[in-house]
Design a protein around this motif. Structure first.
Motif, mmCIF file in Angstrom:
data_model
loop_
_atom_site.group_PDB
_atom_site.id
_atom_site.type_symbol
_atom_site.label_atom_id
_atom_site.label_comp_id
_atom_site.label_asym_id
_atom_site.label_seq_id
_atom_site.Cartn_x
_atom_site.Cartn_y
_atom_site.Cartn_z
ATOM 1 N N ARG A 78 -27.165 -18.275 17.909
ATOM 2 C CA ARG A 78 -26.603 -17.716 16.679
ATOM 3 C C ARG A 78 -27.630 -17.688 15.551
ATOM 4 N NH1 ARG A 78 -21.327 -20.395 14.730
ATOM 5 N NH2 ARG A 78 -21.287 -18.473 13.495
ATOM 6 N N LEU A 79 -28.593 -18.607 15.605
ATOM 7 C CA LEU A 79 -29.593 -18.703 14.541
ATOM 8 C C LEU A 79 -30.959 -18.979 15.142
ATOM 9 C CD1 LEU A 79 -30.402 -18.855 11.558
ATOM 10 C CD2 LEU A 79 -29.649 -21.247 11.549
ATOM 11 N N VAL A 80 -31.896 -18.066 14.918
ATOM 12 C CA VAL A 80 -33.262 -18.227 15.405
ATOM 13 C C VAL A 80 -34.227 -18.001 14.253
ATOM 14 C CG1 VAL A 80 -32.589 -17.436 17.717
ATOM 15 C CG2 VAL A 80 -33.605 -15.814 16.098
ATOM 16 N N VAL A 81 -35.434 -18.504 14.409
ATOM 17 C CA VAL A 81 -36.499 -18.301 13.430
ATOM 18 C C VAL A 81 -37.585 -17.438 14.056
ATOM 19 C CG1 VAL A 81 -38.339 -19.419 12.113
ATOM 20 C CG2 VAL A 81 -36.072 -20.442 12.182
ATOM 21 N N VAL A 82 -38.057 -16.477 13.304
ATOM 22 C CA VAL A 82 -39.183 -15.646 13.721
ATOM 23 C C VAL A 82 -40.368 -15.975 12.825
ATOM 24 C CG1 VAL A 82 -40.025 -13.302 14.117
ATOM 25 C CG2 VAL A 82 -37.580 -13.814 14.402
ATOM 26 N N LEU A 83 -41.476 -16.379 13.415
ATOM 27 C CA LEU A 83 -42.677 -16.720 12.658
ATOM 28 C C LEU A 83 -43.698 -15.593 12.803
ATOM 29 C CD1 LEU A 83 -43.132 -20.497 13.570
ATOM 30 C CD2 LEU A 83 -41.932 -19.483 11.624
ATOM 31 N N GLU A 84 -44.031 -14.981 11.667
ATOM 32 C CA GLU A 84 -45.006 -13.896 11.682
ATOM 33 C C GLU A 84 -46.362 -14.387 11.194
ATOM 34 O OE1 GLU A 84 -45.376 -9.311 10.103
ATOM 35 O OE2 GLU A 84 -45.046 -10.894 8.629
ATOM 36 N N VAL A 94 -46.584 -24.588 11.838
ATOM 37 C CA VAL A 94 -45.837 -24.200 13.036
ATOM 38 C C VAL A 94 -45.074 -25.399 13.591
ATOM 39 C CG1 VAL A 94 -46.045 -23.415 15.436
ATOM 40 C CG2 VAL A 94 -47.374 -22.296 13.637
ATOM 41 N N GLY A 95 -45.750 -26.533 13.705
ATOM 42 C CA GLY A 95 -45.084 -27.728 14.214
ATOM 43 C C GLY A 95 -43.951 -28.182 13.323
ATOM 44 N N ALA A 96 -44.151 -28.104 12.011
ATOM 45 C CA ALA A 96 -43.107 -28.521 11.069
ATOM 46 C C ALA A 96 -41.886 -27.620 11.159
ATOM 47 C CB ALA A 96 -43.666 -28.522 9.649
ATOM 48 N N VAL A 97 -42.090 -26.323 11.355
ATOM 49 C CA VAL A 97 -40.947 -25.418 11.509
ATOM 50 C C VAL A 97 -40.160 -25.766 12.762
ATOM 51 C CG1 VAL A 97 -40.244 -23.033 11.929
ATOM 52 C CG2 VAL A 97 -41.999 -23.526 10.209
ATOM 53 N N PHE A 98 -40.840 -26.034 13.857
ATOM 54 C CA PHE A 98 -40.148 -26.412 15.086
ATOM 55 C C PHE A 98 -39.325 -27.689 14.879
ATOM 56 C CE2 PHE A 98 -42.595 -23.325 17.397
ATOM 57 C CZ PHE A 98 -41.878 -23.111 18.564
ATOM 58 N N ALA A 109 -33.575 -21.342 18.519
ATOM 59 C CA ALA A 109 -34.803 -20.893 19.165
ATOM 60 C C ALA A 109 -35.813 -20.450 18.121
ATOM 61 C CB ALA A 109 -34.517 -19.753 20.141
ATOM 62 N N VAL A 110 -37.067 -20.291 18.572
ATOM 63 C CA VAL A 110 -38.153 -19.779 17.729
ATOM 64 C C VAL A 110 -38.831 -18.632 18.466
ATOM 65 C CG1 VAL A 110 -40.335 -20.303 16.577
ATOM 66 C CG2 VAL A 110 -38.532 -22.039 16.662
ATOM 67 N N LEU A 111 -39.110 -17.569 17.739
ATOM 68 C CA LEU A 111 -39.885 -16.442 18.253
ATOM 69 C C LEU A 111 -41.147 -16.334 17.409
ATOM 70 C CD1 LEU A 111 -36.957 -13.882 18.584
ATOM 71 C CD2 LEU A 111 -37.882 -15.379 20.374
ATOM 72 N N VAL A 112 -42.293 -16.147 18.050
ATOM 73 C CA VAL A 112 -43.551 -16.100 17.308
ATOM 74 C C VAL A 112 -44.255 -14.776 17.562
ATOM 75 C CG1 VAL A 112 -43.805 -18.600 17.317
ATOM 76 C CG2 VAL A 112 -44.862 -17.289 19.131
ATOM 77 N N SER A 113 -44.886 -14.278 16.513
ATOM 78 C CA SER A 113 -45.562 -12.988 16.596
ATOM 79 C C SER A 113 -46.832 -13.099 17.429
ATOM 80 C CB SER A 113 -45.909 -12.500 15.189
ATOM 81 O OG SER A 113 -46.975 -13.271 14.637
ATOM 82 N N PRO A 114 -47.398 -11.963 17.847
ATOM 83 C CA PRO A 114 -48.611 -11.995 18.680
ATOM 84 C C PRO A 114 -49.768 -12.756 18.050
ATOM 85 C CG PRO A 114 -47.629 -9.810 18.739
ATOM 86 C CD PRO A 114 -46.875 -10.588 17.691
ATOM 87 N N ARG A 115 -49.882 -12.736 16.710
ATOM 88 C CA ARG A 115 -51.015 -13.383 16.038
ATOM 89 C C ARG A 115 -50.664 -14.748 15.452
ATOM 90 N NH1 ARG A 115 -53.522 -8.910 12.098
ATOM 91 N NH2 ARG A 115 -51.327 -8.878 11.415
ATOM 92 N N CYS A 116 -49.469 -15.229 15.700
ATOM 93 C CA CYS A 116 -49.072 -16.546 15.195
ATOM 94 C C CYS A 116 -49.813 -17.640 15.945
ATOM 95 C CB CYS A 116 -47.572 -16.723 15.351
ATOM 96 S SG CYS A 116 -46.919 -18.255 14.649
ATOM 97 N N ALA A 172 -31.522 -13.781 12.581
ATOM 98 C CA ALA A 172 -32.932 -14.095 12.831
ATOM 99 C C ALA A 172 -33.609 -14.223 11.476
ATOM 100 C CB ALA A 172 -33.589 -13.008 13.668
ATOM 101 N N LEU A 173 -33.974 -15.462 11.093
ATOM 102 C CA LEU A 173 -34.686 -15.695 9.831
ATOM 103 C C LEU A 173 -36.165 -15.435 10.062
ATOM 104 C CD1 LEU A 173 -33.262 -18.979 8.234
ATOM 105 C CD2 LEU A 173 -33.002 -16.640 7.410
ATOM 106 N N VAL A 174 -36.720 -14.494 9.338
ATOM 107 C CA VAL A 174 -38.108 -14.085 9.543
ATOM 108 C C VAL A 174 -38.969 -14.699 8.444
ATOM 109 C CG1 VAL A 174 -39.661 -12.142 9.915
ATOM 110 C CG2 VAL A 174 -37.221 -11.925 10.493
ATOM 111 N N MET A 175 -39.955 -15.521 8.847
ATOM 112 C CA MET A 175 -40.809 -16.243 7.908
ATOM 113 C C MET A 175 -42.239 -15.731 8.019
ATOM 114 S SD MET A 175 -38.310 -18.332 7.074
ATOM 115 C CE MET A 175 -39.241 -19.334 5.914
ATOM 116 N N GLY A 176 -42.909 -15.587 6.859
ATOM 117 C CA GLY A 176 -44.240 -15.004 6.844
ATOM 118 C C GLY A 176 -45.372 -16.003 6.731
ATOM 119 N N THR A 177 -46.572 -15.496 6.816
ATOM 120 C CA THR A 177 -47.774 -16.311 6.809
ATOM 121 C C THR A 177 -47.978 -16.988 5.454
ATOM 122 O OG1 THR A 177 -50.138 -16.315 7.335
ATOM 123 C CG2 THR A 177 -49.316 -14.444 6.084
ATOM 124 N N GLU A 178 -48.796 -18.035 5.453
ATOM 125 C CA GLU A 178 -48.910 -18.918 4.301
ATOM 126 C C GLU A 178 -49.413 -18.231 3.033
ATOM 127 O OE1 GLU A 178 -49.324 -21.289 8.063
ATOM 128 O OE2 GLU A 178 -50.191 -19.427 7.313
#
Length: 270
Positions: A118-124, A132-136, A146-153, A218-224
């Motif tokens: 029902r709730l996943v995080v997407v890291l771009e 990354v570890g802290a988000v997990f 669950a977590v989904l990560v972009s190709p360059r994450c 899907a909560l989409v979070m961006g780079t720092e």
């Protein structure tokens, strides 16, 4: 189980542990070599419990008796040696007792990872392994799925990511998604509402979004540094912001993920 006591670094099987502090080198050599490094008894135990298979173990003499039961069913060599030699090999003092070169599991499909979620995080494109570890850890602790990560994450299985996550990287389902031109359509077809965490003129406050929260998010979070890419924002169904005070415009991505997960997860469970 083969216990190998070492007094030199000539054994080619020790190459898995060489130069562990060289981040640029490890980013390439670990995935290409089909391995990742698990650090500490706790992380090794969680990796084995998750079904991951150790290729070998590197352990300080004083930790041998506590490490062997964790890997008793696996045939890989257990290297035991003096602290100074291990530090020469790895590039740091092994104060956590043990390292394991683990076979990297094959990444599952996006559909299988988010099935029933029902709730996943997407890291771009998150570049900091600590974030990354802290988000997990937030995902695990706050009950997301669950977590989904972009190709360059950054690699969630990099040693620092695993350590900061307290091993939850080995428990939370995750995989990599494709670029946004295909990933957004795939997630939407799977029933997810894409909520991009970003500062735009069209963004809605987090509490407003949570008040009428969709069934699957899907909560989409961006780079720092720059935050989410334009492609990610355009692909989103809703752009969401965390209201801030005292002239602060945003939170660190790890902190923002925790706030977003708590608000949305709490609303979904209400």
């Amino acid at each position: 189980m083969e216990i190998v006591r070492i007094d030199t670094l000539d054994d080619p099987r020790l190459a898995d542990y060489a130069k562990l502090t060289d981040v640029a080198l490890r980013r390439v050599t670990e995935p290409e070599g089909g391995l990742y490094i698990a650090e500490s008894n706790t992380v090794i135990e969680r990796a084995v419990a998750a079904g991951h298979v150790p290729r070998s173990i590197l352990v300080q003499e004083k930790w041998v008796s506590s490490v062997l039961p964790l890997v008793a069913e696996h045939p890989g060599p257990v290297f035991v040696g003096p602290d100074a030699l291990m530090e020469e090999l790895t590039g740091f003092h092994m104060h956590r007792g043990a390292l394991a070169a683990m076979h990297r599991p094959e990444l599952p499909s996006v559909a299988s990872v988010v099935e029933g979620a029902r709730l996943v995080v997407v890291l771009e494109d998150i570049v900091d392994h600590t974030n990354v570890g802290a988000v997990f850890r937030s995902v695990a602790g706050l009950g997301a799925d669950a977590v989904l990560v972009s190709p360059r994450c950054a690699d969630p299985l990099y040693r620092r990511s695993v350590r900061v996550s307290m091993g939850t990287v080995l428990q939370v389902p995750w995989t990599r998604i494709g670029p946004w031109d295909t990933a957004a359509a795939e997630l939407r077809a799977l029933g997810f509402h894409l909520a991009a965490m970003a500062l735009t003129d069209e963004s809605v406050a987090l509490d407003e979004f949570a008040a009428a929260v969709p069934e699957r998010v899907a909560l989409v979070m961006g780079t720092e540094g720059q935050g989410l890419s334009r492609e990610a924002v355009v692909a989103a169904d809703t752009v969401v912001r965390i209201p801030m005070h005292h002239g602060v415009d945003s939170l660190n991505v790890a902190a923002a993920s925790a706030v977003g997960l708590w608000a949305v997860g709490h609303a979904q469970r209400a």
